[in-house]
Design a protein around this motif. Structure first.
Motif, PDB file in Angstrom:
ATOM      1  N   THR A  51      -3.344  35.872  33.079  1.00 17.47           N
ATOM      2  CA  THR A  51      -2.863  35.163  31.896  1.00 17.47           C
ATOM      3  C   THR A  51      -2.607  33.695  32.214  1.00 17.47           C
ATOM      4  OG1 THR A  51      -1.819  37.216  31.188  1.00 17.47           O
ATOM      5  CG2 THR A  51      -1.118  35.204  30.082  1.00 17.47           C
ATOM      6  N   LEU A  52      -1.971  33.433  33.341  1.00 22.85           N
ATOM      7  CA  LEU A  52      -1.652  32.057  33.724  1.00 22.85           C
ATOM      8  C   LEU A  52      -2.923  31.248  33.997  1.00 22.85           C
ATOM      9  CD1 LEU A  52       0.620  30.068  34.330  1.00 22.85           C
ATOM     10  CD2 LEU A  52       0.628  30.890  36.666  1.00 22.85           C
ATOM     11  N   LEU A  53      -3.844  31.807  34.768  1.00 30.13           N
ATOM     12  CA  LEU A  53      -5.110  31.114  35.031  1.00 30.13           C
ATOM     13  C   LEU A  53      -5.901  30.893  33.746  1.00 30.13           C
ATOM     14  CD1 LEU A  53      -6.425  32.734  38.328  1.00 30.13           C
ATOM     15  CD2 LEU A  53      -5.788  30.361  37.961  1.00 30.13           C
ATOM     16  N   GLY A  54      -5.930  31.907  32.895  1.00 29.01           N
ATOM     17  CA  GLY A  54      -6.644  31.781  31.634  1.00 29.01           C
ATOM     18  C   GLY A  54      -6.064  30.695  30.745  1.00 29.01           C
ATOM     19  N   ALA A  55      -4.741  30.629  30.670  1.00 29.20           N
ATOM     20  CA  ALA A  55      -4.092  29.602  29.845  1.00 29.20           C
ATOM     21  C   ALA A  55      -4.386  28.206  30.377  1.00 29.20           C
ATOM     22  CB  ALA A  55      -2.588  29.846  29.791  1.00 29.20           C
TER      23      ALA A  55
END
Length: 148
Positions: free
Chosen positions: A80-84
């Motif tokens: 989620t963090l990398l995607g955001a």
């Protein structure tokens, strides 16, 4: 967090552990705090020189990237963090290129958006952990035994 704190306060009201005000204060963001996070995400892009369109693209890119990252990188939190971060950066880069900015400026704006999202999420998560710790100590502080 707010609901569990409020339920605990209601359950143990007569014991004096928590008060209504304390349960309200530990809500995390306050009213509309989640919305403010979106403006922080756009602020990273804007600070790096992006246009308002690029700043708006950071918000939508971060949300879409977080959703895709969660599905495509099935490591809890990391995906989620990398995607955001990637979503915000790529969306700002694309918006700035469509506006006719140079590749260097577009990349700089995209990196600024990614950095803003990363810092915003990291700071918010850290503050949430501190709030959780405060609530836990307030609720169970008399039962915590530290031995050295």
């Amino acid at each position: 967090m707010a609901i569990t704190t409020a339920l605990f306060a209601w359950w143990r009201w007569d014991d004096g552990y928590l008060w209504r005000r304390r349960a309200d204060c530990h809500r995390g963001d306050g009213p509309g705090g989640g919305d403010i996070r979106f403006f922080r995400w756009a602020g990273g892009a804007k600070k790096a020189g992006a246009s308002w369109l690029g700043a708006a693209a950071a918000i939508f890119g971060a949300i879409a990237g977080a959703l895709l990252g969660t599905v495509l990188i099935p490591i809890p939190v990391v995906g989620t963090l990398l995607g955001a971060c990637l979503g915000a950066g790529l969306a700002v880069w694309a918006a700035e290129r469509m506006m006719g900015k140079s590749p260097d400026k577009s990349i700089k704006s995209g990196v600024g958006a990614s950095t803003g999202v990363l810092l915003g999420i990291t700071v918010k998560f850290s503050i949430g952990c501190l709030i959780w710790l405060t609530v836990a100590v307030a609720a169970f502080g008399d039962k915590i035994v530290l031995s050295f």
